[in-house]
Design a protein around this motif. Structure first.
Motif, PDB file in Angstrom:
ATOM      1  N   MET A  71       0.897  -1.392   0.188  1.00  0.00           N
ATOM      2  CA  MET A  71      -0.008   0.107   0.095  1.00  0.00           C
ATOM      3  C   MET A  71       0.728   1.352  -0.143  1.00  0.00           C
ATOM      4  O   MET A  71       0.291   2.852  -0.487  1.00  0.00           O
ATOM      5  N   LYS A  72       2.112   1.316   0.972  1.00  0.00           N
ATOM      6  CA  LYS A  72       2.897   2.402   0.939  1.00  0.00           C
ATOM      7  C   LYS A  72       3.507   2.443  -0.743  1.00  0.00           C
ATOM      8  O   LYS A  72       3.818   3.653  -1.058  1.00  0.00           O
ATOM      9  N   LYS A  73       3.539   1.799  -1.484  1.00  0.00           N
ATOM     10  CA  LYS A  73       4.773   1.621  -2.785  1.00  0.00           C
ATOM     11  C   LYS A  73       3.082   1.817  -3.430  1.00  0.00           C
ATOM     12  O   LYS A  73       4.060   3.041  -5.577  1.00  0.00           O
ATOM     13  N   LEU A  74       1.857   2.481  -3.228  1.00  0.00           N
ATOM     14  CA  LEU A  74       1.198   2.063  -4.323  1.00  0.00           C
ATOM     15  C   LEU A  74       0.199   3.300  -4.475  1.00  0.00           C
ATOM     16  O   LEU A  74      -0.678   4.135  -4.614  1.00  0.00           O
ATOM     17  N   GLN A  75       1.119   4.128  -2.980  1.00  0.00           N
ATOM     18  CA  GLN A  75       0.826   5.698  -2.795  1.00  0.00           C
ATOM     19  C   GLN A  75       0.442   7.207  -4.184  1.00  0.00           C
ATOM     20  O   GLN A  75      -0.236   8.311  -4.158  1.00  0.00           O
ATOM     21  N   ASN A  76       1.767   6.730  -5.422  1.00  0.00           N
ATOM     22  CA  ASN A  76       1.463   7.758  -5.956  1.00  0.00           C
ATOM     23  C   ASN A  76       1.473   7.300  -7.390  1.00  0.00           C
ATOM     24  O   ASN A  76       2.013   7.039  -8.019  1.00  0.00           O
ATOM     25  N   PRO A  77       0.027   7.261  -7.445  1.00  0.00           N
ATOM     26  CA  PRO A  77      -0.104   6.561  -8.991  1.00  0.00           C
ATOM     27  C   PRO A  77       0.317   6.877 -10.290  1.00  0.00           C
ATOM     28  O   PRO A  77      -0.100   7.780 -10.215  1.00  0.00           O
ATOM     29  N   PRO A  78       0.010   5.985 -11.891  1.00  0.00           N
ATOM     30  CA  PRO A  78       0.237   7.064 -13.115  1.00  0.00           C
ATOM     31  C   PRO A  78      -1.066   7.992 -13.234  1.00  0.00           C
ATOM     32  O   PRO A  78      -1.670   7.221 -13.284  1.00  0.00           O
ATOM     33  N   GLU A  79      -0.326   8.549 -13.763  1.00  0.00           N
ATOM     34  CA  GLU A  79      -2.348   9.109 -14.468  1.00  0.00           C
ATOM     35  C   GLU A  79      -2.762   8.224 -15.128  1.00  0.00           C
ATOM     36  O   GLU A  79      -2.735   7.090 -15.942  1.00  0.00           O
ATOM     37  N   GLY A  80      -4.035   8.221 -14.540  1.00  0.00           N
ATOM     38  CA  GLY A  80      -5.132   7.366 -15.332  1.00  0.00           C
ATOM     39  C   GLY A  80      -5.588   6.231 -14.390  1.00  0.00           C
ATOM     40  O   GLY A  80      -6.137   5.432 -15.088  1.00  0.00           O
ATOM     41  N   LEU A  81      -4.543   6.307 -12.802  1.00  0.00           N
ATOM     42  CA  LEU A  81      -5.109   5.449 -12.416  1.00  0.00           C
ATOM     43  C   LEU A  81      -5.471   5.897 -11.000  1.00  0.00           C
ATOM     44  O   LEU A  81      -4.815   4.837  -9.823  1.00  0.00           O
ATOM     45  N   SER A  82      -5.567   7.102 -10.415  1.00  0.00           N
ATOM     46  CA  SER A  82      -5.826   7.422  -9.622  1.00  0.00           C
ATOM     47  C   SER A  82      -7.545   6.956  -9.105  1.00  0.00           C
ATOM     48  O   SER A  82      -7.724   6.762  -7.411  1.00  0.00           O
ATOM     49  N   ARG A  83      -8.437   6.802  -9.871  1.00  0.00           N
ATOM     50  CA  ARG A  83      -9.310   6.020  -9.328  1.00  0.00           C
ATOM     51  C   ARG A  83      -8.925   4.778  -8.851  1.00  0.00           C
ATOM     52  O   ARG A  83      -9.312   4.344  -7.326  1.00  0.00           O
ATOM     53  N   CYS A  84      -8.155   4.349  -9.484  1.00  0.00           N
ATOM     54  CA  CYS A  84      -8.007   2.256  -8.924  1.00  0.00           C
ATOM     55  C   CYS A  84      -7.142   2.906  -7.525  1.00  0.00           C
ATOM     56  O   CYS A  84      -7.831   2.157  -6.821  1.00  0.00           O
ATOM     57  N   TYR A  85      -6.636   3.544  -7.363  1.00  0.00           N
ATOM     58  CA  TYR A  85      -5.589   3.777  -5.495  1.00  0.00           C
ATOM     59  C   TYR A  85      -6.996   4.108  -4.699  1.00  0.00           C
ATOM     60  O   TYR A  85      -6.586   3.970  -3.619  1.00  0.00           O
ATOM     61  N   ASP A  86      -7.928   5.283  -5.299  1.00  0.00           N
ATOM     62  CA  ASP A  86      -8.841   5.382  -4.177  1.00  0.00           C
ATOM     63  C   ASP A  86      -9.975   4.344  -3.722  1.00  0.00           C
ATOM     64  O   ASP A  86      -9.646   3.935  -2.768  1.00  0.00           O
ATOM     65  N   THR A  87     -10.543   2.966  -4.493  1.00  0.00           N
ATOM     66  CA  THR A  87      -9.988   2.065  -4.643  1.00  0.00           C
ATOM     67  C   THR A  87     -10.118   1.532  -4.211  1.00  0.00           C
ATOM     68  O   THR A  87     -10.658   0.321  -2.903  1.00  0.00           O
ATOM     69  N   VAL A  88      -8.940   0.799  -3.678  1.00  0.00           N
ATOM     70  CA  VAL A  88      -8.275   0.210  -3.169  1.00  0.00           C
ATOM     71  C   VAL A  88      -7.319   0.738  -1.739  1.00  0.00           C
ATOM     72  O   VAL A  88      -7.348   0.107  -0.524  1.00  0.00           O
ATOM     73  N   THR A  89      -7.658   1.726  -1.456  1.00  0.00           N
ATOM     74  CA  THR A  89      -7.876   1.988  -0.300  1.00  0.00           C
ATOM     75  C   THR A  89      -9.058   1.538   0.132  1.00  0.00           C
ATOM     76  O   THR A  89      -8.914   1.728   1.303  1.00  0.00           O
ATOM     77  N   ASP A  90      -9.865   2.441  -0.065  1.00  0.00           N
ATOM     78  CA  ASP A  90     -11.028   1.531   0.653  1.00  0.00           C
ATOM     79  C   ASP A  90     -11.233   0.444   0.581  1.00  0.00           C
ATOM     80  O   ASP A  90     -11.377  -0.313   1.968  1.00  0.00           O
ATOM     81  N   LEU A  91     -10.291  -0.513  -0.089  1.00  0.00           N
ATOM     82  CA  LEU A  91     -10.877  -2.363   0.130  1.00  0.00           C
ATOM     83  C   LEU A  91      -9.657  -2.583   1.551  1.00  0.00           C
ATOM     84  O   LEU A  91     -10.308  -3.109   2.462  1.00  0.00           O
TER      85      LEU A  91
END
Length: 281
Positions: A211-231
């Motif tokens: 999850m720490k590694k996923l903190q800075n998503p590339p362009e186009g994957l911000s929504r995926c990061y928001d969802t994985v945070t909820d998960l």
């Protein structure tokens, strides 16, 4: 002011010029005069009509030829200078064009390199999303099983119901029922439960690192990061609930059902959001 033709070399010159800039022909008013010719032997000035030097008798033709040769050398040097100038200008133009084309080519190279780096980072991020999704599903499944066993032991101790899976925690003997607090304490001190908790805690640690590694998503994957945070939030509640049960029997059961529902909703949402990876050559 107008341009006229030099009668000597046939090139255009100004009608105001006193001499031709190309061949050196000298003009005096409207009358054309050649450059002064001197005797090559004694240096006396020669007239145009002289065939021999009136001073020393040297043939005039030799002097004229020498003068002509000097003029030819001058013209040759002028031509060389003009040719050299043209060559230099051509080189400057070629170098300028090369730099311009090279600059465009280098920019194209940088753009292509940046695009490839972006695609590689994009693909790597998706891979990490898939890894953390699988890890949370595994840890969540183990936590759900432990929560269900906890509820079963808890309920059977309260209701004094016999069950082959829970009797070793709920009954002290053949006819004696343990208090539910004692039953739960026996459950969580059992070696099999300790192993389950250790596995869940190890899973939590692995998920946290990803999850720490996923903190800075590339362009186009911000929504995926928001969802994985909820998960992750639902996952954390579920795993913590399994490791440290608290509250009343009813509250524990309701909390377990709610976090599992939130977990599965976020899991399926992320599953639908994950895009395909780029095909990199």
């Amino acid at each position: 002011m107008a341009l006229i033709i030099c009668p000597e070399c046939g090139r255009e010159i100004s009608d105001k010029a006193k001499e031709c800039v190309h061949c050196g022909m000298v003009f005096a008013g409207e009358k054309m005069v050649r450059r002064e010719v001197r005797c090559s032997e004694c240096g006396a000035t020669l007239a145009e009509a002289d065939e021999i030097c009136p001073n020393c008798g040297c043939p005039v033709e030799e002097a004229k030829i020498d003068d002509i040769k000097l003029e030819q050398v001058k013209r040759t040097n002028d031509k060389k200078r003009r040719r050299t100038k043209k060559i230099i200008m051509s080189i400057i133009i070629i170098v300028t064009l090369f730099c311009a084309v090279g600059g465009v080519g280098y920019k194209v190279y940088l753009d292509k390199k940046a695009e490839q780096e972006y695609q590689e980072a994009f693909n790597e991020y998706i891979t990490d999303l898939e890894k953390v999704q699988i890890l949370m599903l595994s840890g969540g499944s183990d936590s759900e099983k432990l929560c269900n066993l906890t509820l079963k032991v808890w309920g059977n101790a309260i209701m004094e119901e016999s069950d082959s899976e829970t009797d070793k925690y709920t009954r002290a003997g053949s006819y004696t029922w343990n208090d539910f607090n004692i039953a739960l304490a026996m459950l969580y001190s059992d070696s099999s439960t300790i192993i389950k908790i250790s596995s869940i805690e190890s899973n939590q640690s692995s998920v946290k690192q990803l999850m720490k590694k996923l903190q800075n998503p590339p362009e186009g994957l911000s929504r995926c990061y928001d969802t994985v945070t909820d998960l992750y939030e639902a996952y954390k509640k579920l795993t913590d609930l399994a490791i440290n049960p608290s509250g009343s029997y009813r509250d524990f059961g309701e909390n377990k059902d709610n976090v599992i529902s939130d977990f599965m909703a976020a899991y399926e949402k992320l599953d639908n959001q994950l895009p395909d990876k780029f095909e990199i050559e």
